[in-house]
Scaffold this motif. Structure first.
Motif, PDB file in Angstrom:
ATOM      1  N   LYS A 142       0.806  -1.074   0.216  1.00 24.71           N
ATOM      2  CA  LYS A 142       0.300  -0.316  -0.193  1.00 24.71           C
ATOM      3  C   LYS A 142       0.455   1.472   0.320  1.00 24.71           C
ATOM      4  O   LYS A 142       0.447   2.188  -0.014  1.00 24.71           O
ATOM      5  N   PHE A 143       2.214   1.268   0.389  1.00 26.18           N
ATOM      6  CA  PHE A 143       3.249   2.052   0.545  1.00 26.18           C
ATOM      7  C   PHE A 143       4.312   1.972   0.777  1.00 26.18           C
ATOM      8  O   PHE A 143       5.014   0.828   0.878  1.00 26.18           O
ATOM      9  N   LEU A 240      -0.816   4.329   8.930  1.00 24.26           N
ATOM     10  CA  LEU A 240      -0.223   5.211   7.730  1.00 24.26           C
ATOM     11  C   LEU A 240      -0.688   4.679   6.526  1.00 24.26           C
ATOM     12  O   LEU A 240      -0.683   5.933   6.223  1.00 24.26           O
ATOM     13  N   TYR A 241      -1.418   3.531   6.653  1.00 28.38           N
ATOM     14  CA  TYR A 241      -2.397   3.736   5.137  1.00 28.38           C
ATOM     15  C   TYR A 241      -3.262   4.405   4.756  1.00 28.38           C
ATOM     16  O   TYR A 241      -3.349   5.157   3.719  1.00 28.38           O
ATOM     17  N   LYS A 244      -1.420   8.332   4.688  1.00 29.21           N
ATOM     18  CA  LYS A 244      -1.270   7.977   3.194  1.00 29.21           C
ATOM     19  C   LYS A 244      -2.831   8.641   2.320  1.00 29.21           C
ATOM     20  O   LYS A 244      -2.560   9.555   1.330  1.00 29.21           O
ATOM     21  N   LYS A 245      -3.652   7.786   2.554  1.00 30.57           N
ATOM     22  CA  LYS A 245      -4.851   7.955   1.912  1.00 30.57           C
ATOM     23  C   LYS A 245      -5.618   8.546   1.955  1.00 30.57           C
ATOM     24  O   LYS A 245      -5.762  10.557   0.790  1.00 30.57           O
ATOM     25  N   PRO A 248      -1.474  12.880   1.647  1.00 29.86           N
ATOM     26  CA  PRO A 248      -0.158  12.392   1.387  1.00 29.86           C
ATOM     27  C   PRO A 248       1.002  13.427   2.017  1.00 29.86           C
ATOM     28  O   PRO A 248       2.284  12.321   2.528  1.00 29.86           O
ATOM     29  N   TRP A 249       0.860  14.659   2.578  1.00 30.63           N
ATOM     30  CA  TRP A 249       2.238  15.366   2.946  1.00 30.63           C
ATOM     31  C   TRP A 249       2.478  14.881   4.831  1.00 30.63           C
ATOM     32  O   TRP A 249       3.855  14.740   4.668  1.00 30.63           O
ATOM     33  N   PHE A 251       1.910  11.510   5.904  1.00 33.58           N
ATOM     34  CA  PHE A 251       2.735  10.514   5.434  1.00 33.58           C
ATOM     35  C   PHE A 251       4.164  10.490   5.477  1.00 33.58           C
ATOM     36  O   PHE A 251       4.673   9.851   5.848  1.00 33.58           O
ATOM     37  N   PHE A 252       4.542  11.261   4.053  1.00 34.26           N
ATOM     38  CA  PHE A 252       5.837  11.338   3.638  1.00 34.26           C
ATOM     39  C   PHE A 252       7.013  12.303   5.227  1.00 34.26           C
ATOM     40  O   PHE A 252       7.832  11.884   5.329  1.00 34.26           O
ATOM     41  N   VAL A 255       7.223   8.931   7.485  1.00 36.06           N
ATOM     42  CA  VAL A 255       7.998   7.625   7.307  1.00 36.06           C
ATOM     43  C   VAL A 255       9.463   8.457   7.144  1.00 36.06           C
ATOM     44  O   VAL A 255      10.682   7.879   7.246  1.00 36.06           O
TER      45      VAL A 255
END
Ligand SMILES: NC(=O)c1ccc[n+]([C@@H]2O[C@H](COP(=O)([O-])OP(=O)(O)OC[C@H]3O[C@@H](n4cnc5c(N)ncnc54)[C@H](OP(=O)(O)O)[C@@H]3O)[C@@H](O)[C@H]2O)c1
Length: 261
Positions: A142-143, A240-241, A244-245, A248-249, A251-252, A255
């Motif tokens: 998923k990512f 996290l999935y 990200k969905k 998204p900003w 999420f990065f 991680v």
């Protein structure tokens, strides 16, 4: 019992999630066909199974061996009710340091061999007009994540292939369940390939603190029996999935700070 008397073929049945799934199907009175490369470990798993059970020592990246395995299964049982595509291996190395042959090896096992085996089993299920395919993908499908470029790519590829199958197989009464677990307490990080293809050899915290393979196996059987198409299972990795969905900003930001841990 939904899987009572069903013929269930499980790849990667010699350890971890595949082993736990074998016991879970056995409790449902299924006939177990266990596939992996390590004969001793397959025999150990078989010795814990009380229902009808046969082992197949088969490297699924060796297509000739897969042909032989499927032919002998069909000769003896005439059908396959459930295919569990579980065999796989992970990676622990930065993309720019990973030798290309490692990318090839991971893609060959996790994606191409899985597709090959599925294509051998599909005509049987289509003629039966019945079947369940379970694919143990990963939340890495998923990512992207540190040190897992080839692994994440192979699991994203599974997502594309099996999502398409889900659409195409509806009229044949074949259900495909894509399982996306986070950390599970198995030897996956020990067996993961490093940059030159040698095993990483380390049991990581994600696995040590992960869910038990037995509890994942129970969730998988339950979801497959109910005809679900996707199962996300795990702890913070599953959040996290969704992050990200929807963000998204964010999420990065998260991680990028993990640095491969
Ligand atoms: N553990 C996790 O945190 C986690 C999370 C998400 C997804 N998954 C996925 O779960 C699946 C099972 O992994 P696991 O965690 O149970 O790890 P594992 O204990 O290392 O199990 C991997 C299994 O795959 C088999 N295998 C490897 N190469 C093979 C080949 N060429 N042909 C046939 N079988 C092969 C191994 O058996 P032999 O060595 O005997 O062949 C073993 O039974 C994998 O697809 C993995 O990507 C695991």
């Amino acid at each position: 019992m939904f899987f009572n008397n069903q013929i269930v073929l499980i790849t990667g049945a010699s350890s971890g999630i595949g082993e736990a799934l074998s016991y879970a199907f056995s409790k449902q009175n299924a006939t177990l066909l266990l596939c992996a490369r390590n004969e001793q470990e397959l025999l150990r798993v078989k010795s814990n199974i009380t229902t009808r059970c046969e082992i197949f020592v088969c490297d699924i990246t060796n297509y000739l061996s897969v042909d032989v395995m499927i032919s002998s299964i069909l000769l003896k049982y005439q059908k396959i009710d459930v295919l569990v595509n579980n065999a796989g291996m992970s990676q622990r190395a930065l993309a720019f340091e990973t030798e290309f042959r490692v990318d090839e090896k991971i893609m060959n096992l996790n994606y191409l061999a899985t597709v090959y085996l599925t294509k051998k089993v599909l005509p049987v299920m289509i003629s039966q007009k019945k079947g369940n395919i379970i694919v143990i993908s990963s939340i890495s499908g998923k990512f992207g994540f540190w040190q897992r470029s080839a692994y994440a790519a192979s699991k994203h590829a599974l997502q594309g292939f099996f999502e398409t199958l889900q659409i195409e197989l509806r009229e044949y009464n074949i259900n495909t369940l894509l399982v996306c677990p986070g950390g599970v307490k198995t030897n996956i990080s020990k067996n993961a390939l490093g940059k030159d293809g040698t095993p990483h050899g380390t049991m990581e915290a994600l696995q040590l603190k992960g869910m038990s393979p037995e509890s994942l196996a129970m969730k998988v059987l339950h979801a497959s029996a109910r005809g679900k198409k996707q199962l996300l299972a795990g702890q913070a990795e599953v959040f996290l999935y969704y992050i990200k969905k929807w963000f998204p900003w964010l999420f990065f930001k998260i991680v990028e700070n993990v640095k491969g841990r």
